[in-house]
Write a protein that holds these residues in place. Structure first.
Motif, PDB file in Angstrom:
ATOM      1  N   PRO A 365       0.796  -1.233   0.000  1.00 26.62           N
ATOM      2  CA  PRO A 365       0.000   0.000   0.000  1.00 26.62           C
ATOM      3  C   PRO A 365       0.828   1.282   0.000  1.00 26.62           C
ATOM      4  CG  PRO A 365      -0.941  -1.583   1.527  1.00 26.62           C
ATOM      5  CD  PRO A 365       0.370  -2.151   1.080  1.00 26.62           C
ATOM      6  N   TYR A 366       2.103   1.218   0.423  1.00 26.56           N
ATOM      7  CA  TYR A 366       2.929   2.425   0.401  1.00 26.56           C
ATOM      8  C   TYR A 366       3.058   2.996  -1.010  1.00 26.56           C
ATOM      9  CZ  TYR A 366       4.583   1.072   5.104  1.00 26.56           C
ATOM     10  OH  TYR A 366       4.669   0.744   6.425  1.00 26.56           O
ATOM     11  N   THR A 367       2.962   2.125  -2.025  1.00 24.45           N
ATOM     12  CA  THR A 367       3.155   2.608  -3.387  1.00 24.45           C
ATOM     13  C   THR A 367       2.060   3.583  -3.801  1.00 24.45           C
ATOM     14  OG1 THR A 367       1.943   0.730  -4.321  1.00 24.45           O
ATOM     15  CG2 THR A 367       4.306   0.465  -4.041  1.00 24.45           C
ATOM     16  N   GLY A 368       0.881   3.494  -3.175  1.00 17.63           N
ATOM     17  CA  GLY A 368      -0.177   4.440  -3.492  1.00 17.63           C
ATOM     18  C   GLY A 368       0.227   5.860  -3.154  1.00 17.63           C
ATOM     19  N   ASP A 369       1.028   6.025  -2.103  1.00 23.47           N
ATOM     20  CA  ASP A 369       1.510   7.342  -1.707  1.00 23.47           C
ATOM     21  C   ASP A 369       2.654   7.794  -2.618  1.00 23.47           C
ATOM     22  OD1 ASP A 369       2.106   9.663  -0.332  1.00 23.47           O
ATOM     23  OD2 ASP A 369       3.284   8.643   1.208  1.00 23.47           O
ATOM     24  N   VAL A 370       3.654   6.937  -2.765  1.00 21.05           N
ATOM     25  CA  VAL A 370       4.848   7.304  -3.529  1.00 21.05           C
ATOM     26  C   VAL A 370       4.513   7.664  -4.971  1.00 21.05           C
ATOM     27  CG1 VAL A 370       7.067   6.455  -4.375  1.00 21.05           C
ATOM     28  CG2 VAL A 370       6.319   5.882  -2.061  1.00 21.05           C
ATOM     29  N   LEU A 371       3.559   6.927  -5.571  1.00 20.98           N
ATOM     30  CA  LEU A 371       3.238   7.121  -6.978  1.00 20.98           C
ATOM     31  C   LEU A 371       2.011   8.002  -7.201  1.00 20.98           C
ATOM     32  CD1 LEU A 371       4.067   3.481  -7.894  1.00 20.98           C
ATOM     33  CD2 LEU A 371       5.121   5.442  -8.994  1.00 20.98           C
ATOM     34  N   GLY A 372       1.467   8.560  -6.121  1.00 22.50           N
ATOM     35  CA  GLY A 372       0.353   9.477  -6.281  1.00 22.50           C
ATOM     36  C   GLY A 372      -0.958   8.814  -6.638  1.00 22.50           C
ATOM     37  N   TRP A 373      -1.096   7.516  -6.345  1.00 24.36           N
ATOM     38  CA  TRP A 373      -2.348   6.811  -6.617  1.00 24.36           C
ATOM     39  C   TRP A 373      -3.246   6.899  -5.385  1.00 24.36           C
ATOM     40  CZ3 TRP A 373       1.064   2.321  -8.646  1.00 24.36           C
ATOM     41  CH2 TRP A 373       1.359   2.531 -10.007  1.00 24.36           C
ATOM     42  N   HIS A 374      -3.707   8.100  -5.090  1.00 21.07           N
ATOM     43  CA  HIS A 374      -4.479   8.298  -3.869  1.00 21.07           C
ATOM     44  C   HIS A 374      -5.857   7.642  -3.964  1.00 21.07           C
ATOM     45  CE1 HIS A 374      -1.177  10.863  -2.918  1.00 21.07           C
ATOM     46  NE2 HIS A 374      -1.480  11.754  -3.852  1.00 21.07           N
ATOM     47  N   ASP A 375      -6.403   7.545  -5.174  1.00 21.60           N
ATOM     48  CA  ASP A 375      -7.686   6.861  -5.334  1.00 21.60           C
ATOM     49  C   ASP A 375      -7.544   5.386  -4.988  1.00 21.60           C
ATOM     50  OD1 ASP A 375      -5.974   6.559  -7.498  1.00 21.60           O
ATOM     51  OD2 ASP A 375      -7.608   6.355  -8.962  1.00 21.60           O
ATOM     52  N   ARG A 376      -6.443   4.771  -5.407  1.00 20.27           N
ATOM     53  CA  ARG A 376      -6.209   3.369  -5.071  1.00 20.27           C
ATOM     54  C   ARG A 376      -5.999   3.206  -3.566  1.00 20.27           C
ATOM     55  NH1 ARG A 376      -2.064   1.084  -9.793  1.00 20.27           N
ATOM     56  NH2 ARG A 376      -3.365   1.666 -11.590  1.00 20.27           N
ATOM     57  N   ALA A 377      -5.240   4.138  -2.974  1.00 22.30           N
ATOM     58  CA  ALA A 377      -4.973   4.044  -1.537  1.00 22.30           C
ATOM     59  C   ALA A 377      -6.269   4.128  -0.735  1.00 22.30           C
ATOM     60  CB  ALA A 377      -4.008   5.150  -1.115  1.00 22.30           C
ATOM     61  N   ARG A 378      -7.158   5.058  -1.109  1.00 21.32           N
ATOM     62  CA  ARG A 378      -8.436   5.184  -0.390  1.00 21.32           C
ATOM     63  C   ARG A 378      -9.251   3.899  -0.511  1.00 21.32           C
ATOM     64  NH1 ARG A 378      -8.113  10.716  -2.069  1.00 21.32           N
ATOM     65  NH2 ARG A 378      -9.006  10.179  -4.101  1.00 21.32           N
ATOM     66  N   MET A 379      -9.309   3.343  -1.730  1.00 24.78           N
ATOM     67  CA  MET A 379     -10.076   2.124  -1.934  1.00 24.78           C
ATOM     68  C   MET A 379      -9.476   0.975  -1.124  1.00 24.78           C
ATOM     69  SD  MET A 379     -10.975   0.069  -5.472  1.00 24.78           S
ATOM     70  CE  MET A 379     -12.005   1.410  -6.094  1.00 24.78           C
ATOM     71  N   TYR A 384     -10.146  -2.760   3.406  1.00 29.46           N
ATOM     72  CA  TYR A 384      -9.647  -3.511   4.549  1.00 29.46           C
ATOM     73  C   TYR A 384     -10.411  -3.162   5.823  1.00 29.46           C
ATOM     74  CZ  TYR A 384      -5.839  -6.247   2.681  1.00 29.46           C
ATOM     75  OH  TYR A 384      -5.127  -7.202   2.025  1.00 29.46           O
ATOM     76  N   ALA A 385     -10.885  -1.917   5.927  1.00 27.73           N
ATOM     77  CA  ALA A 385     -11.649  -1.528   7.107  1.00 27.73           C
ATOM     78  C   ALA A 385     -12.928  -2.355   7.227  1.00 27.73           C
ATOM     79  CB  ALA A 385     -11.990  -0.046   7.046  1.00 27.73           C
ATOM     80  N   LEU A 386     -13.495  -2.718   6.081  1.00 18.72           N
ATOM     81  CA  LEU A 386     -14.719  -3.518   6.093  1.00 18.72           C
ATOM     82  C   LEU A 386     -14.484  -4.935   6.608  1.00 18.72           C
ATOM     83  CD1 LEU A 386     -16.254  -2.451   2.649  1.00 18.72           C
ATOM     84  CD2 LEU A 386     -16.938  -1.675   4.928  1.00 18.72           C
ATOM     85  N   SER A 387     -13.248  -5.394   6.513  1.00 24.26           N
ATOM     86  CA  SER A 387     -12.946  -6.763   6.949  1.00 24.26           C
ATOM     87  C   SER A 387     -12.239  -6.804   8.298  1.00 24.26           C
ATOM     88  CB  SER A 387     -12.072  -7.471   5.903  1.00 24.26           C
ATOM     89  OG  SER A 387     -10.835  -6.790   5.750  1.00 24.26           O
ATOM     90  N   GLN A 388     -12.225  -5.684   8.986  1.00 22.93           N
ATOM     91  CA  GLN A 388     -11.549  -5.636  10.273  1.00 22.93           C
ATOM     92  C   GLN A 388     -12.215  -6.589  11.266  1.00 22.93           C
ATOM     93  OE1 GLN A 388     -11.465  -1.771  12.026  1.00 22.93           O
ATOM     94  NE2 GLN A 388     -10.114  -2.357  13.714  1.00 22.93           N
TER      95      GLN A 388
END
Length: 418
Positions: A365-379, A384-388
């Motif tokens: 998931p760190y790659t969502g930050d480094v590469l600017g894929w914030h939409d992917r990071a949010r999803m 994962y929050a739904l499966s907590q």
């Protein structure tokens, strides 16, 4: 995004450019060597000897194209989707392209590009570029030649689709390189239909039980795990209509000429032969078919290649690393392609091949930050929050002795969440 990492200079001085005092050049009794070298953002090797070390990804699925130091390729669907290889014929002599006298292979992030020289080509060269397709699963190849000896022929061969999965989905190390070879036993249930410039192969109805399946059934004795029959799958191949195409015997692979002249038997593969010319490009495409009404035609392959190259270039240029060290400057493009390979909606995966699973707590998931894929990071995080686990069960940790205590017994529950 253009990034200049000045602090990397300290790392490159010690780790990348060469041997330093106190740094061992031996690993498990073998001397370490630098096999690849940088040329701009390309990672290059001449006369390498390893096949299937460089996976190419196009869509965000488990499909990939296997490539490496040598111009021989395989499809993984997942499950073995067949092998693609090429050879040369000049009069009564022939050889597979992987045995050409000089082979320069370059990984240009998201693609492999090969240049071959050989006495069978005279003073000329043959060039191959292979990409994963951009908008659907499949591979697209472009072949060109220059200054070729008159009458030199190119042989192309495809075969060996089984649908069978490997132990670790073809991961290097756990699965041998030979897993992706064109083996006669892989071809036994392949059924071909040949048209003018395309073929269709039906496969996958044989036994598909693999070691991976046995692992899933690890609580049963090996002799109690019943073989399973696979579901029929289809792959289409599109090739130049100037090819003379026929079915051949995959057991006769000692030379391209011998294979092309063989008669198909219980292990059929498909082979074509054409005269190499200095003018224009030749295209080949291999892809899984889910809708027979949407098959590709040869006239559309240049556009398929252009779209795949444009998508590759856009992704590879997302990050550029610029330092005085040419080795480190290759990292940006390769990182972008690798990070894209571990995204499969709705989350980043633990890996793209052997550990292609949704495993929380890992670094993907760190790659969502480094590469600017914030939409992917949010999803990713919302999914994962739904499966907590909010009300964990109780359970004991009981190790599986059949697996040398490396896994828990599944019937006891997963105690990591207890």
């Amino acid at each position: 995004m253009r990034i200049c990492f000045l602090w990397i200079l300290m790392i490159s001085a010690n780790c990348v450019c060469g041997q330093t005092d106190g740094v061992s050049q031996w690993w498990h009794g073998k001397e370490r060597i630098i096999r690849y070298h940088p040329e701009g953002e390309d990672i290059v090797i001449t006369n390498g000897n390893r096949r299937f070390t460089r996976a190419l990804y196009g869509t965000h699925t488990a499909f990939r194209v296997e490539a490496g130091d040598l111009p021989e390729f395989a499809l993984y669907m997942p499950g073995m989707g067949g092998n693609i290889k090429f050879g040369l014929i000049s009069k009564d002599s022939s050889k597979w392209l992987i045995h050409a006298n000089k082979i320069t292979a370059r990984y240009r992030a998201g693609s492999m590009i090969y240049t071959m020289e050989d006495p069978l080509l005279g003073k000329g060269e043959i060039h191959i570029t292979i990409l994963a397709m951009a908008d659907r699963e499949g591979s697209i190849l472009k072949i060109s030649a220059e200054h070729i000896s008159p009458g030199t022929e190119l042989v192309w061969v495809y075969g060996g689709a089984t649908g069978k999965k490997f132990n670790r989905d073809g991961d290097m190390g756990p699965d041998p390189e030979s897993s992706f070879y064109l083996k006669p036993e892989y071809c036994t249930d392949n059924r071909y239909t040949i048209e003018k410039d395309n073929f269709l192969v039906r496969y996958g109805t044989g036994e598909i039980l693999s070691e991976a399946d046995r692992y899933e059934n690890k609580n049963l004795p090996g002799d109690k795990v019943q073989p399973q029959k696979g579901k029929e799958q289809l792959i289409s191949g599109v090739f130049p209509a100037i090819s003379t195409v026929q079915l051949v015997d995959a057991a006769k692979q000692s030379s391209p000429l011998g294979l092309y002249q063989s008669i198909a038997s219980v292990s059929p593969a498909i082979a074509g032969k054409l005269i190499l010319q200095d003018t224009g490009n030749l295209f080949f495409c291999f892809y899984p078919v889910t809708d027979l009404a949407k098959q590709l035609v040869y006239a559309g392959l240049p556009d398929v290649f252009s779209k795949a190259e444009a998508a590759r270039k856009l992704l590879a240029e997302r990050i550029q690393v610029i330092t005085p060290d040419p080795y480190i400057n290759t990292v940006g493009a390769a990182l972008s392609v690798a990070a894209d390979a571990i995204w499969e909606e709705p989350s980043f995966l633990h890996g793209s091949i052997g550990w292609r699973i949704r495993l929380n707590g890992w670094r993907g998931p760190y790659t969502g930050d480094v590469l600017g894929w914030h939409d992917r990071a949010r999803m990713h995080f919302r999914s994962y929050a739904l499966s907590q686990v909010t009300a964990p069960d109780s359970g004991k940790v009981i190790a599986d002795t059949a697996l040398h205590l490396a896994r828990q017994l599944e019937q006891m529950g997963t105690a990591v969440f207890s």
